[in-house]
Design a protein around this motif. Structure first.
Motif, mmCIF file in Angstrom:
data_model
loop_
_atom_site.group_PDB
_atom_site.id
_atom_site.type_symbol
_atom_site.label_atom_id
_atom_site.label_comp_id
_atom_site.label_asym_id
_atom_site.label_seq_id
_atom_site.Cartn_x
_atom_site.Cartn_y
_atom_site.Cartn_z
ATOM 1 N N SER A 25 40.025 39.370 35.709
ATOM 2 C CA SER A 25 39.174 39.923 36.762
ATOM 3 C C SER A 25 39.390 39.133 38.040
ATOM 4 C CB SER A 25 37.702 39.845 36.347
ATOM 5 O OG SER A 25 36.862 40.261 37.404
ATOM 6 N N THR A 26 39.594 39.873 39.146
ATOM 7 C CA THR A 26 39.872 39.214 40.427
ATOM 8 C C THR A 26 38.618 39.008 41.269
ATOM 9 O OG1 THR A 26 40.406 41.355 41.428
ATOM 10 C CG2 THR A 26 42.225 40.089 40.491
ATOM 11 N N GLY A 27 37.453 39.181 40.664
ATOM 12 C CA GLY A 27 36.211 38.877 41.372
ATOM 13 C C GLY A 27 35.873 39.845 42.487
ATOM 14 N N GLY A 28 36.085 41.124 42.267
ATOM 15 C CA GLY A 28 35.708 42.128 43.272
ATOM 16 C C GLY A 28 36.820 42.511 44.221
ATOM 17 N N LYS A 29 37.955 41.831 44.187
ATOM 18 C CA LYS A 29 39.092 42.158 45.062
ATOM 19 C C LYS A 29 40.054 43.094 44.325
ATOM 20 C CE LYS A 29 38.905 37.723 47.505
ATOM 21 N NZ LYS A 29 39.648 36.480 47.871
ATOM 22 N N ALA A 30 40.363 44.227 44.955
ATOM 23 C CA ALA A 30 41.227 45.228 44.325
ATOM 24 C C ALA A 30 42.640 44.673 44.143
ATOM 25 C CB ALA A 30 41.263 46.490 45.172
ATOM 26 N N ILE A 31 43.261 45.067 43.049
ATOM 27 C CA ILE A 31 44.620 44.638 42.772
ATOM 28 C C ILE A 31 45.458 45.865 42.422
ATOM 29 C CG2 ILE A 31 44.003 44.164 40.360
ATOM 30 C CD1 ILE A 31 46.185 42.026 40.316
ATOM 31 N N VAL A 77 45.389 48.693 35.509
ATOM 32 C CA VAL A 77 44.348 48.304 36.453
ATOM 33 C C VAL A 77 43.103 49.137 36.190
ATOM 34 C CG1 VAL A 77 43.689 48.180 38.891
ATOM 35 C CG2 VAL A 77 46.033 47.632 38.190
ATOM 36 N N GLY A 78 41.947 48.488 36.138
ATOM 37 C CA GLY A 78 40.695 49.198 35.891
ATOM 38 C C GLY A 78 39.551 48.522 36.616
ATOM 39 N N GLY A 79 38.334 48.778 36.158
ATOM 40 C CA GLY A 79 37.153 48.236 36.814
ATOM 41 C C GLY A 79 36.670 49.151 37.922
ATOM 42 N N ALA A 80 35.379 49.064 38.229
ATOM 43 C CA ALA A 80 34.794 49.936 39.248
ATOM 44 C C ALA A 80 35.458 49.754 40.602
ATOM 45 C CB ALA A 80 33.289 49.660 39.360
ATOM 46 N N ALA A 81 35.841 48.539 40.907
ATOM 47 C CA ALA A 81 36.462 48.253 42.208
ATOM 48 C C ALA A 81 37.972 48.065 42.095
ATOM 49 C CB ALA A 81 35.827 46.996 42.821
ATOM 50 N N ASP A 105 39.372 45.908 40.259
ATOM 51 C CA ASP A 105 39.538 44.452 40.311
ATOM 52 C C ASP A 105 39.784 43.838 38.934
ATOM 53 O OD1 ASP A 105 37.058 44.979 39.282
ATOM 54 O OD2 ASP A 105 36.016 43.393 40.388
ATOM 55 N N ARG A 106 40.183 44.660 37.987
ATOM 56 C CA ARG A 106 40.440 44.155 36.637
ATOM 57 C C ARG A 106 41.790 44.655 36.173
ATOM 58 N NH1 ARG A 106 36.958 41.908 32.997
ATOM 59 N NH2 ARG A 106 37.579 41.906 30.812
ATOM 60 N N THR A 119 46.212 31.712 43.124
ATOM 61 C CA THR A 119 46.886 31.563 44.408
ATOM 62 C C THR A 119 46.702 32.821 45.263
ATOM 63 O OG1 THR A 119 48.563 30.115 43.442
ATOM 64 C CG2 THR A 119 49.093 31.150 45.537
ATOM 65 N N ALA A 120 46.722 33.986 44.603
ATOM 66 C CA ALA A 120 46.613 35.254 45.338
ATOM 67 C C ALA A 120 45.173 35.659 45.620
ATOM 68 C CB ALA A 120 47.314 36.360 44.541
ATOM 69 N N PHE A 121 44.232 35.326 44.708
ATOM 70 C CA PHE A 121 42.869 35.839 44.844
ATOM 71 C C PHE A 121 41.790 34.762 44.911
ATOM 72 C CE2 PHE A 121 45.315 39.212 42.773
ATOM 73 C CZ PHE A 121 45.016 40.296 43.589
ATOM 74 N N GLY A 122 42.167 33.523 44.801
ATOM 75 C CA GLY A 122 41.175 32.468 44.876
ATOM 76 C C GLY A 122 40.684 32.031 43.508
ATOM 77 N N ASP A 123 39.792 31.050 43.505
ATOM 78 C CA ASP A 123 39.329 30.453 42.253
ATOM 79 C C ASP A 123 38.281 31.288 41.517
ATOM 80 O OD1 ASP A 123 40.977 28.293 42.629
ATOM 81 O OD2 ASP A 123 39.451 27.113 43.693
ATOM 82 N N GLN A 124 37.860 32.421 42.102
ATOM 83 C CA GLN A 124 36.805 33.213 41.470
ATOM 84 C C GLN A 124 37.307 34.101 40.331
ATOM 85 O OE1 GLN A 124 38.024 33.662 44.441
ATOM 86 N NE2 GLN A 124 38.042 35.798 45.117
ATOM 87 N N ILE A 125 38.584 34.067 40.034
ATOM 88 C CA ILE A 125 39.102 34.925 38.964
ATOM 89 C C ILE A 125 38.632 34.413 37.606
ATOM 90 C CG2 ILE A 125 41.174 35.376 40.352
ATOM 91 C CD1 ILE A 125 42.695 33.919 38.015
ATOM 92 N N SER A 126 38.556 35.328 36.642
ATOM 93 C CA SER A 126 38.203 34.971 35.265
ATOM 94 C C SER A 126 39.136 35.716 34.325
ATOM 95 C CB SER A 126 36.747 35.344 34.966
ATOM 96 O OG SER A 126 36.552 36.741 35.116
#
Length: 303
Positions: A51-57, A79-83, A85-86, A109-116
């Motif tokens: 999960s990229t924490g709300g950022k679309a991928i 790619v899935g998730g409402a936004a 971002d998964r 590196t691309a999306f920051g430390d908020q990824i899980s």
């Protein structure tokens, strides 16, 4: 009404048998050539849900990030998730802790430390166990249905029902083999669901045949054939409506659903169409052929 239709399905049973046998042979040849495209559920490998924490991928972006870690996915990232971002990454080998950390570092590196991330690893022994259990599940379901139909009706009905079930399951497997579509646990669930719907249609026709047999004086093969043909047409409207109701839902899931359930929906679509066909063209004619052999025995007994 449909049961007044004059088209004699049983008269053309040999043609339908020939078509089914031809499709089965082609499917067997294709499976021997191509095999099955087993998913990570049935072979050793690792699946990562990131999960990229709300950022679309984008899918292409996920491919590049995995390649930057020196790896390649076994199938295109989903790619899935409402936004959006998964992303789900599937690998045909068991990744080491270092390789997983490299992928995670690329995404950070691309999306920051908020990824899980969520990791699912299947080793070789577990993959073999899952594959065997999937086969056992289908076999146990088939044997249970055969036992039920034998007790509820008679063994001739059970033979026809099992032949139809195996035909339906094989049609789904053969098409997935020909087009090299991924076979995973949802696929097994779809096959078992198809078996359930198929036997439902078959039982309805068999029940009508049994009811019509109670009030009929069967002396010749033609008498028996007419009963089967009439029973099929009497239940045709019900069979079509039942299949169409579920088929519409399956098609909508295939068109509008996420990638994770698309193959499940496709297997359902194939199985539902095959199930209605086999209930009419395979199960009932097989019972007719087996039952007709008792006519000669009854004559000899009477003599």
């Amino acid at each position: 009404m449909l049961y007044n239709a004059k088209y004699d399905l049983m008269k053309h049973r040999r043609k339908f048998f020939g078509i089914s046998i031809a499709i089965t042979v082609i499917g067997i040849v294709m499976m021997l050539i191509f095999g099955l495209n087993l998913g990570v559920d049935f072979k050793a490998g690792t699946t990562l849900d990131i999960s990229t924490g709300g950022k679309a991928i984008q899918q292409s972006q996920a491919v590049e990030l995995v390649r930057s870690a020196g790896l390649e996915t076994a199938t295109p990232p989903v790619v899935g998730g409402a936004a959006g971002d998964r992303v789900t990454l599937r690998f045909d080998k068991v990744l080491t802790t270092q390789e997983i950390d490299q992928i995670e570092a690329s995404f950070k590196t691309a999306f920051g430390d908020q990824i899980s991330k969520e990791e699912n690893t299947v080793d070789t022994e577990l993959a073999k166990e899952l594959a065997l259990k999937a086969i056992y599940a289908v076999l146990i379901a088939s044997l249970g249905i055969m036992l039920y139909v034998s007790i509820r009706f008679e063994w001739r009905f059970a033979v026809g029902a099992i032949a139809a079930l195996l035909h339906d399951a094989f049609m789904v497997i053969a098409i997935f083999s020909i087009f090299q579509l991924e076979v995973n646990l949802p696929f097994v669930a779809a096959v078992l669901t198809v078996i359930g719907y198929s036997i439902n249609d078959t039982i309805v026709i068999f029940d009508r045949i049994r009811e019509n047999m109670r009030f009929a004086k069967v002396k010749t093969f033609d008498d028996l054939s007419q009963i089967v043909n009439r029973s099929i047409w009497q239940t045709m409207t019900r069979s079509i409506n039942t299949v169409l109701t579920v088929l519409i839902a399956a098609v909508l899931l295939f068109v509008m659903g996420s990638e994770s359930i698309r193959l499940f929906s496709l297997a359902m679509i194939i199985g539902l169409i095959s199930g209605m066909y086999s209930s009419i063209i395979i199960a009932s004619p097989i019972w007719l052929v087996l039952k007709s052999k008792t006519l000669g025995a009854n004559k000899k007994a009477a003599a």
